[in-house]
Design a protein around this motif. Structure first.
Motif: not given
Ligand SMILES: Nc1ncnc2c1ncn2[C@@H]1O[C@H](COP(=O)(O)OP(=O)(O)OP(=O)(O)O)[C@@H](O)[C@H]1O
Length: 235
Positions: A35-42, A11, A16, A189, A14, A157
């Protein structure tokens, strides 16, 4: 069934997701921790075709998501933390509507068989979804997955905020689907859920898959230690 090959997502500046490799077989339940922001949802969003990868490939049943988006979407179901349904429609009407979008026209008896497998009580079928609990909405989400005959489930989640009984019911349904060959990729989590429900567990940190464990090979205490060591390291 689900493969990530060097999957990478940026992104802007960054990173991700950083060259993720995954290979999830039919019927396997794979839990992604981090942890939050690790990249799971991506990761999940790329598999679902909601986000394009910067490089690398996501494949579902051998089809690359970015070039077969329609076909791959038809093979999967997505259950987020809060399942989005139409609040003024009943559970059964929602199920009929969403399975209709996938091209299925089921009878009431057939729809009811999906809700029964998903664990939704018959008494709820004709009630408006606006009055459903979170757990009941999850069950409609599962019923939608069953109705569209999904080969793979993506869960983000799904048990967050569910009471222990509802979480346990949810896990039982996923286990049953797994035994029927449905693959599951679940971001969570909940370490105990990952240990009990997952066949394998991946621990992500700062966009990288840092650890991959077979859940029967580790105790809950070992998993917790491994998780904390992984997410506390600086990369
Ligand atoms: N659309 C977007 N634009 C910019 N940055 C993004 C976007 N989506 C995710 N990110 C960034 O990418 C990184 C990974 O995010 P992601 O949502 O995949 O984490 P996660 O492991 O699912 O976290 P959580 O446990 O909080 O859901 C984070 O730093 C997030 O801020």
């Amino acid at each position: 069934m689900l493969q990530a090959e060097q999957l990478t997502k940026r992104f802007g500046a960054h990173l991700a997701l950083d060259h993720l490799d995954l290979d999830i077989r039919s019927g396997e339940v794979y839990c992604l921790l981090g942890s939050n922001g690790a990249g799971k949802s991506t990761t999940i969003n790329i598999f679902l075709g909601f986000l394009p990868a910067t490089s690398g490939r996501a494949l579902i049943d051998g089809l690359e998501v970015s070039v077969n988006n329609h076909a791959t979407r038809n093979m999967v179901a997505y259950i987020p933390e809060v399942v989005n349904l139409y609040p003024t429609l009943t559970g059964l009407e929602n199920l009929a509507f969403f399975s209709g979008l996938s091209g299925y026209a089921y009878s009431r008896a057939e729809l009811r068989s999906f809700t029964q497998t998903a664990g939704l009580q018959d008494a709820a079928l004709d009630q408006r979804v606006g009055g459903y609990s979170k757990g009941m909405r999850q069950k409609v989400g599962i019923a939608i997955a069953l109705a569209k005959q999904a080969k793979a489930l993506f869960l983000d989640e799904p048990t967050s905020g569910l009471d222990p009984h509802a979480s346990n019911e949810f896990a039982q349904v996923i286990t049953r689907l797994s035994s029927q060959g449905v693959s599951t990729l679940m971001a969570t989590h909940d370490l105990l859920m990952a240990k009990n429900l997952g066949h394998r567990i991946g621990i992500m940190h700062q966009g990288r898959l840092q650890q991959e464990l077979h859940s029967e090979a580790v105790s809950y205490a070992e998993l917790t230690d491994c998780y904390l060591t992984t997410v506390n390291q600086s990369v």
